[in-house]
Design an enzyme around this catalytic site. Structure first.
Site, PDB file in Angstrom:
ATOM      1  NE  ARG A 120      -4.291   1.513   1.965  1.00 25.17           N
ATOM      2  CZ  ARG A 120      -4.479   2.403   2.915  1.00 25.17           C
ATOM      3  NH1 ARG A 120      -3.648   2.452   3.942  1.00 25.17           N
ATOM      4  NH2 ARG A 120      -5.479   3.259   2.851  1.00 25.17           N
ATOM      5  CB  SER A 130     -10.895  -0.084  -1.507  1.00 24.21           C
ATOM      6  OG  SER A 130      -9.647  -0.602  -1.178  1.00 24.21           O
ATOM      7  CE  LYS A 141      -8.687   3.755   5.530  1.00 28.04           C
ATOM      8  NZ  LYS A 141      -8.557   4.466   4.274  1.00 28.04           N
TER       9      LYS A 141
HETATM   10  N1  TZP Z   1      -9.451   0.506   4.566  1.00 27.20           N
HETATM   11  C1  TZP Z   1     -10.520   0.438   5.349  1.00 27.20           C
HETATM   12  S1  TZP Z   1     -10.103   0.251   6.977  1.00 27.20           S
HETATM   13  C2  TZP Z   1      -8.446   0.280   6.627  1.00 27.20           C
HETATM   14  C3  TZP Z   1      -8.273   0.418   5.255  1.00 27.20           C
HETATM   15  C4  TZP Z   1      -6.984   0.480   4.554  1.00 27.20           C
HETATM   16  C5  TZP Z   1      -7.386   0.191   7.671  1.00 27.20           C
HETATM   17  C6  TZP Z   1      -7.237  -1.204   8.202  1.00 27.20           C
HETATM   18  O1  TZP Z   1      -6.262  -1.239   9.203  1.00 27.20           O
HETATM   19  P1  TZP Z   1      -6.393  -2.206  10.448  1.00 27.20           P
HETATM   20  O2  TZP Z   1      -5.161  -1.904  11.257  1.00 27.20           O
HETATM   21  O3  TZP Z   1      -6.387  -3.624   9.954  1.00 27.20           O
HETATM   22  O4  TZP Z   1      -7.652  -1.830  11.187  1.00 27.20           O
END
Ligand code: TZP
Length: 233
Positions: free
Chosen positions: A41, A110, A139
């Site tokens: 990413r 996504s 997020k």
């Molecule tokens: N897209 C939606 S939530 C997120 C992404 C990239 C973050 C996920 O990170 P984590 O640490 O697994 O909650």
């Protein structure tokens, strides 16, 4: 054409979340623990540095027989021979990406709502990652998490595999899979783990046991055709 999604634990990278450990070392530990799909990413990297990481992780993932996907950058995917791309809302549309990548590469998308899942399927995505399902620090600006009902609805309305992302930790895997998710996409659960190998092995073990115990009837009649049950390697 259906490109088989033969993984259930999808590791998404963020080199800022490794607690100062080199990203490649942490990813290798997770691969040694059984991870079979990794997405690079690293949205904040300049192109050449991103390419260097892509080369490094391509070689690592190949060594472990794992799928390797590149976030957004089709050019980098092709340059390093990655297995596919992971598209965001502001990336090229799936249909354009498919023209460039050809029929064999994987395209993940996504999604932040059930409608986006349906749209991604219609456009030809091979799988979607839906979230945030739970609260997760990175997020919070996106508002309230979607919750498990979003997974259930998405899986009942789409035929492509749906992965849950956002705050998915080991103890939540069971309820996520019971909500008809093909699997889970994680950042912190593996990258922040003191022992990423052990964390990956435990997550896979949990996925395996929940999935073998989950029957069509136990997921509330949700359509089950998209779920690949032959993932155990
Ligand atoms: N897209 C939606 S939530 C997120 C992404 C990239 C973050 C996920 O990170 P984590 O640490 O697994 O909650």
């Amino acid at each position: 054409m259906t490109r088989r999604i033969d993984f259930n634990l999808y590791l998404v990278t963020d080199r800022h979340q490794t607690g100062g450990r080199p990203l490649d070392r942490v990813v290798e530990e997770a691969l040694a623990g059984g991870v079979r799909a990794v997405q690079l990413r690293e949205k904040d990297l300049p192109t050449r540095e991103f390419l260097r990481w892509a080369e490094k992780l391509r070689s690592l993932t190949s060594r472990y027989g794992a799928r390797f996907l590149i976030n957004d950058r089709l050019d980098v995917c092709l340059a390093v021979g990655a297995d596919g791309v992971h598209l965001r809302a502001d990336s090229l549309p799936v249909s354009a990406a498919r023209k460039i990548l050809g029929p064999d590469r994987l395209i993940g998308q996504s999604a932040h709502s059930v409608l986006e899942v349906i749209k991604a399927e219609r456009e030809g995505a091979d799988f979607v990652v839906l979230g945030p399902i739970y609260d997760t620090p990175s997020k919070r600006s996106m508002g309230r998490p979607l919750g498990l009902s979003a997974i259930r609805t998405a899986a009942s309305q789409a035929s492509i595999p749906v992965f849950a992302i956002g705050g998915v930790r080991l103890e939540r895997i069971s309820e996520v899979i019971q909500s008809s998710s093909q699997g889970v996409a994680v950042i912190s659960a593996l990258l922040q783990a003191p022992d990423p190998r052990e964390a990956a092995a435990s997550a896979l073990c949990e996925l395996k046991s929940v999935r073998s115990a989950t029957t069509v009837s136990s997921v509330d009649g949700v359509r089950d055709s998209a779920i690949d049950r032959s993932w155990v390697r």
